[in-house]
Design a protein around this motif. Structure first.
Motif, mmCIF file in Angstrom:
data_model
loop_
_atom_site.group_PDB
_atom_site.id
_atom_site.type_symbol
_atom_site.label_atom_id
_atom_site.label_comp_id
_atom_site.label_asym_id
_atom_site.label_seq_id
_atom_site.Cartn_x
_atom_site.Cartn_y
_atom_site.Cartn_z
ATOM 1 N N ARG A 130 0.842 -1.199 0.000
ATOM 2 C CA ARG A 130 0.000 0.000 0.000
ATOM 3 C C ARG A 130 0.873 1.243 0.000
ATOM 4 O O ARG A 130 2.005 1.208 0.477
ATOM 5 C CB ARG A 130 -0.923 0.016 1.232
ATOM 6 C CG ARG A 130 -1.944 -1.115 1.199
ATOM 7 C CD ARG A 130 -3.016 -0.986 2.274
ATOM 8 N NE ARG A 130 -3.961 -2.072 2.120
ATOM 9 C CZ ARG A 130 -5.011 -2.057 1.275
ATOM 10 N NH1 ARG A 130 -5.264 -0.966 0.568
ATOM 11 N NH2 ARG A 130 -5.807 -3.101 1.167
ATOM 12 N N GLY A 134 -2.661 4.583 2.031
ATOM 13 C CA GLY A 134 -3.421 3.352 2.254
ATOM 14 C C GLY A 134 -3.945 2.694 0.998
ATOM 15 O O GLY A 134 -4.575 1.637 1.064
ATOM 16 N N LEU A 135 -3.692 3.313 -0.171
ATOM 17 C CA LEU A 135 -4.203 2.720 -1.413
ATOM 18 C C LEU A 135 -3.283 1.591 -1.879
ATOM 19 O O LEU A 135 -2.056 1.727 -1.903
ATOM 20 C CB LEU A 135 -4.359 3.778 -2.511
ATOM 21 C CG LEU A 135 -5.658 4.594 -2.408
ATOM 22 C CD1 LEU A 135 -5.545 5.644 -1.315
ATOM 23 C CD2 LEU A 135 -6.028 5.233 -3.738
ATOM 24 N N GLN A 136 -3.897 0.498 -2.280
ATOM 25 C CA GLN A 136 -3.148 -0.691 -2.669
ATOM 26 C C GLN A 136 -2.342 -0.472 -3.944
ATOM 27 O O GLN A 136 -2.733 0.324 -4.809
ATOM 28 C CB GLN A 136 -4.138 -1.847 -2.868
ATOM 29 C CG GLN A 136 -3.463 -3.211 -2.961
ATOM 30 C CD GLN A 136 -4.444 -4.366 -2.893
ATOM 31 O OE1 GLN A 136 -5.598 -4.174 -2.481
ATOM 32 N NE2 GLN A 136 -4.006 -5.537 -3.282
ATOM 33 N N PRO B 8 -9.444 5.332 -8.831
ATOM 34 C CA PRO B 8 -8.564 4.463 -8.051
ATOM 35 C C PRO B 8 -9.202 4.060 -6.727
ATOM 36 O O PRO B 8 -8.543 3.428 -5.892
ATOM 37 C CB PRO B 8 -7.322 5.335 -7.840
ATOM 38 C CG PRO B 8 -7.830 6.728 -7.885
ATOM 39 C CD PRO B 8 -9.012 6.730 -8.828
ATOM 40 N N PHE B 11 -8.766 0.764 -5.038
ATOM 41 C CA PHE B 11 -7.529 0.441 -4.306
ATOM 42 C C PHE B 11 -7.597 0.845 -2.827
ATOM 43 O O PHE B 11 -6.644 0.607 -2.078
ATOM 44 C CB PHE B 11 -6.325 1.132 -4.955
ATOM 45 C CG PHE B 11 -6.113 0.788 -6.405
ATOM 46 C CD1 PHE B 11 -6.044 -0.545 -6.812
ATOM 47 C CD2 PHE B 11 -5.964 1.772 -7.367
ATOM 48 C CE1 PHE B 11 -5.836 -0.875 -8.147
ATOM 49 C CE2 PHE B 11 -5.761 1.453 -8.701
ATOM 50 C CZ PHE B 11 -5.704 0.132 -9.098
ATOM 51 N N LEU B 12 -8.706 1.476 -2.413
ATOM 52 C CA LEU B 12 -8.828 1.912 -1.018
ATOM 53 C C LEU B 12 -8.871 0.703 -0.073
ATOM 54 O O LEU B 12 -9.188 -0.409 -0.487
ATOM 55 C CB LEU B 12 -10.101 2.758 -0.856
ATOM 56 C CG LEU B 12 -9.980 4.189 -1.402
ATOM 57 C CD1 LEU B 12 -11.351 4.850 -1.507
ATOM 58 C CD2 LEU B 12 -9.061 5.032 -0.514
ATOM 59 N N PRO B 13 -8.545 0.928 1.211
ATOM 60 C CA PRO B 13 -8.489 -0.198 2.163
ATOM 61 C C PRO B 13 -9.810 -0.957 2.270
ATOM 62 O O PRO B 13 -9.802 -2.171 2.461
ATOM 63 C CB PRO B 13 -8.146 0.488 3.491
ATOM 64 C CG PRO B 13 -7.419 1.731 3.093
ATOM 65 C CD PRO B 13 -8.052 2.182 1.805
ATOM 66 N N PHE B 77 -2.954 10.923 -8.720
ATOM 67 C CA PHE B 77 -2.629 9.601 -8.189
ATOM 68 C C PHE B 77 -1.166 9.271 -8.471
ATOM 69 O O PHE B 77 -0.794 9.006 -9.600
ATOM 70 C CB PHE B 77 -3.545 8.577 -8.865
ATOM 71 C CG PHE B 77 -3.402 7.160 -8.367
ATOM 72 C CD1 PHE B 77 -3.929 6.788 -7.137
ATOM 73 C CD2 PHE B 77 -2.756 6.197 -9.132
ATOM 74 C CE1 PHE B 77 -3.817 5.473 -6.685
ATOM 75 C CE2 PHE B 77 -2.640 4.878 -8.691
ATOM 76 C CZ PHE B 77 -3.171 4.519 -7.456
ATOM 77 N N ASP B 83 -5.057 8.525 -12.061
ATOM 78 C CA ASP B 83 -4.756 7.094 -12.197
ATOM 79 C C ASP B 83 -4.901 6.635 -13.651
ATOM 80 O O ASP B 83 -5.886 6.952 -14.324
ATOM 81 C CB ASP B 83 -5.745 6.323 -11.304
ATOM 82 C CG ASP B 83 -5.829 4.851 -11.635
ATOM 83 O OD1 ASP B 83 -4.797 4.175 -11.606
ATOM 84 O OD2 ASP B 83 -6.951 4.384 -11.934
ATOM 85 N N TRP B 170 -8.906 11.109 -0.043
ATOM 86 C CA TRP B 170 -9.579 9.889 -0.512
ATOM 87 C C TRP B 170 -10.844 9.596 0.280
ATOM 88 O O TRP B 170 -11.415 8.505 0.146
ATOM 89 C CB TRP B 170 -8.614 8.705 -0.478
ATOM 90 C CG TRP B 170 -7.421 8.941 -1.347
ATOM 91 C CD1 TRP B 170 -6.140 9.167 -0.932
ATOM 92 C CD2 TRP B 170 -7.384 9.025 -2.783
ATOM 93 N NE1 TRP B 170 -5.320 9.390 -2.015
ATOM 94 C CE2 TRP B 170 -6.056 9.306 -3.158
ATOM 95 C CE3 TRP B 170 -8.364 8.907 -3.787
ATOM 96 C CZ2 TRP B 170 -5.660 9.465 -4.494
ATOM 97 C CZ3 TRP B 170 -7.962 9.053 -5.111
ATOM 98 C CH2 TRP B 170 -6.626 9.329 -5.455
#
Lengths: 187, 187
Positions: A130, A134-136, B8, B11-13, B77, B83, B170
């Protein structure tokens, strides 16, 4: 076969010389290279009343519609991914259902480039990585975001990635030439 | 109206929670939000034999084709631009001729973001700026590369950019909500 030459190459110090180089390689393989800022013969007069940025965008879209395939320079541009305008155009041509080809002057995979870009901000989260927010981090072994790699493969195109010396990132055209040869074989 | 939610955000947790939040805002405005990784009811069985990345790419493309409009999260991003996957999808929908909307949690123009990203590597060249490799910095006052801004305008879409605190980049969905409201009004 007319091929649209997408890439940040238009931002190079001598874009006209670059256009000539790319078009010459295309011609050697029997292809006609279309440069984004070539004049558009049938440009609607109304577009000349628009601001320059809007006019360029519409002309580029028209050029893409007028081509049979697209070849994108996906060499990473100011971050881990390719130039945004180039990526937009790749998506545009993919939606038209025509083949999209791409080349890059790095063979380092997208995940490794992203981790290098993030540096110490990258953190492990189980098997995933990450960023500091926190974005993967995408980790599929591709050359760039999976939409790009997926589109090239699904369209019947080819992706040519090879490492060149850092100083030759924007001058080495051997990956481009291999890409053009592949496009010509597929025509 | 079905709107594809590009961004994106996947891709958040907690992507499922994000999907629920975005879809709830869409529903408040009478729109159906389509999340990229929603299951695709009519997915061809053959796609399940592909690698995961290729399968996701094809499903996303199919979802976009099944929507009436697209709303993209263009919050910068990992670099000055949005992104790459999001930008690809914006170009894809634009080529289909349907309206593309976008939002960003920064109002800082693209040129200023790029110069901040380049830092000391940026250098003046007459009236233009260039990066450390000599490539020109686009300077049209837009929110991102001119292909993105141009497509949104030409498609009849709306671009909503607003500054939020850094820690809310985010999480703040007010620009998204304004974008959804604009999309609903245009339906």
């Amino acid at each position: 076969m007319r091929v649209y030459l997408a890439g940040p190459d238009v931002f190079l110090p001598d874009p006209a010389a670059r256009a000539a180089s790319l078009k010459a390689i295309c011609a050697q393989h029997g292809l006609v290279g279309v440069w984004p800022i070539d004049s558009l013969p049938d440009e609607p007069p109304a577009w000349r009343q628009l601001g320059e940025a809007r006019r360029i965008a519409l002309c580029n879209e028209a050029h893409i519609r007028g081509c049979d395939a697209l070849i994108a320079n996906l060499t990473p541009f100011r971050g881990p991914s390719a130039d945004a305008g180039t990526v937009f155009e790749l998506g545009f041509m993919r939606a038209l259902g025509r083949p999209v080809f791409a080349w890059s002057n790095t063979a380092l995979p997208f995940t490794a480039r992203t981790l290098a870009f993030l540096g110490r901000a990258a953190r492990a989260d189980g098997a995933a990585w990450r960023d500091g927010e926190g974005l993967q981090v995408e980790d599929f072994g591709g050359a760039d975001n999976l939409m790009l790699d997926g589109a090239i493969t699904a369209s019947g195109g080819v992706l040519v990635c090879q490492n060149v010396p850092e100083a030759a990132r924007w001058s080495d055209l051997s990956a481009f030439a291999r890409c053009v040869a592949a496009a010509a074989r597929s025509a």
